[in-house]
Design a protein around this motif. Sequence first.
Motif, PDB file in Angstrom:
ATOM      1  N   LEU A   1       0.795  -1.221   0.000  1.00 21.86           N
ATOM      2  CA  LEU A   1       0.000   0.000   0.000  1.00 21.86           C
ATOM      3  C   LEU A   1       0.831   1.277   0.000  1.00 21.86           C
ATOM      4  CD1 LEU A   1      -2.825  -0.991   2.533  1.00 21.86           C
ATOM      5  CD2 LEU A   1      -2.763  -1.302   0.047  1.00 21.86           C
ATOM      6  N   SER A   2       1.922   1.304   0.735  1.00 23.88           N
ATOM      7  CA  SER A   2       2.690   2.538   0.897  1.00 23.88           C
ATOM      8  C   SER A   2       4.068   2.487   0.235  1.00 23.88           C
ATOM      9  CB  SER A   2       2.869   2.841   2.384  1.00 23.88           C
ATOM     10  OG  SER A   2       3.661   1.819   2.998  1.00 23.88           O
TER      11      SER A   2
ATOM     12  N   ARG B   1      -2.683   2.709   6.788  1.00 22.30           N
ATOM     13  CA  ARG B   1      -3.455   2.401   5.581  1.00 22.30           C
ATOM     14  C   ARG B   1      -4.093   1.033   5.734  1.00 22.30           C
ATOM     15  NH1 ARG B   1      -0.181   4.705   0.311  1.00 22.30           N
ATOM     16  NH2 ARG B   1       0.566   6.642   1.273  1.00 22.30           N
ATOM     17  N   SER B   2      -5.328   0.899   5.279  1.00 23.28           N
ATOM     18  CA  SER B   2      -6.062  -0.349   5.486  1.00 23.28           C
ATOM     19  C   SER B   2      -6.271  -1.104   4.181  1.00 23.28           C
ATOM     20  CB  SER B   2      -7.418  -0.080   6.147  1.00 23.28           C
ATOM     21  OG  SER B   2      -8.205   0.772   5.350  1.00 23.28           O
ATOM     22  N   TYR B   3      -6.301  -2.438   4.318  1.00 23.69           N
ATOM     23  CA  TYR B   3      -6.496  -3.335   3.180  1.00 23.69           C
ATOM     24  C   TYR B   3      -7.982  -3.519   2.874  1.00 23.69           C
ATOM     25  CZ  TYR B   3      -1.597  -4.778   3.501  1.00 23.69           C
ATOM     26  OH  TYR B   3      -0.229  -4.796   3.506  1.00 23.69           O
TER      27      TYR B   3
ATOM     28  N   LEU C   1      -4.725  -3.149   9.041  1.00 26.29           N
ATOM     29  CA  LEU C   1      -3.775  -2.100   8.685  1.00 26.29           C
ATOM     30  C   LEU C   1      -2.458  -2.671   8.154  1.00 26.29           C
ATOM     31  CD1 LEU C   1      -4.216   0.540  11.540  1.00 26.29           C
ATOM     32  CD2 LEU C   1      -5.528   0.237   9.430  1.00 26.29           C
ATOM     33  N   GLU C   2      -1.814  -1.883   7.319  1.00 24.80           N
ATOM     34  CA  GLU C   2      -0.541  -2.273   6.728  1.00 24.80           C
ATOM     35  C   GLU C   2       0.576  -2.195   7.770  1.00 24.80           C
ATOM     36  OE1 GLU C   2       1.855  -1.168   2.646  1.00 24.80           O
ATOM     37  OE2 GLU C   2       1.328   0.485   3.988  1.00 24.80           O
TER      38      GLU C   2
ATOM     39  N   THR D   1       1.466   1.780   9.072  1.00 27.57           N
ATOM     40  CA  THR D   1       1.248   2.998   8.292  1.00 27.57           C
ATOM     41  C   THR D   1      -0.109   3.637   8.543  1.00 27.57           C
ATOM     42  OG1 THR D   1       0.288   1.850   6.371  1.00 27.57           O
ATOM     43  CG2 THR D   1       2.701   2.098   6.441  1.00 27.57           C
TER      44      THR D   1
END
Length: 218
Positions: free
Chosen positions: A117-118, A170-172, A180-181, A168
């Motif tokens: 994701l990041s 950010r979520s899947y 979360l990542e 991070t």
Amino acid sequence: MTCTSTIFPIFINFLLLLSQIEGKKTQFVTCGSVIKLFNTDYKVRLHSHDVKYGSGSGQQSVTGTEVQEDVNSHWVIKAATGKICSRGEPIGCGSVIRLEHVSTKKNLHSHHFPSPLSSNQEISAYGDNSGEGDTGDHWTVICKGDSWLRDDSIMLKHMDTDVYLSVTGRSYGRPINGQLEVVGVTSPSSSHWQAAEGLFIHPSDFQVKSHSYAHTEL
């Protein structure tokens, strides 16, 4: 679903119940303990499962989950490859450890692949034959004082690549929707972890010569 996959969560929950009833307070995180690691920055527990990344290494994914009761967030603390630590021995600050995912027998791992994701460094679960992997499974415990205390915030630094275990935010999406990542980062941002629920192994106060008895507790 196999019989083993059905029985295992029941067994873990039974041990946790016993630990509440018979457990004895110990201040240290120790070798052989089975713990959940709680990220104090994003309030999630380090998690894995039999779901592989669709990019990068294609290895088993590692995420952060808000679900406290999930049995797939248990990790057993082990010595570095080829080393031995005694069950119940406090983990010293600066020690190199491995974290084996209890459900899938793979080790917390990192390497030079971008995260999904990041595009930070990927964190995965890796290894075969009950946790046999490579040096990419080695993590240095960064903490204050001589030993890892249960109430302390620590950081885990990857030996091979010098990144810190982090989240991070950010979520899947599916099939791990909302998780979360988890990544490796070069500067210790969102990299603070604490031992949460688990089975904490420690020697008995009533030791006879070199022998010791291990208690468990939540």
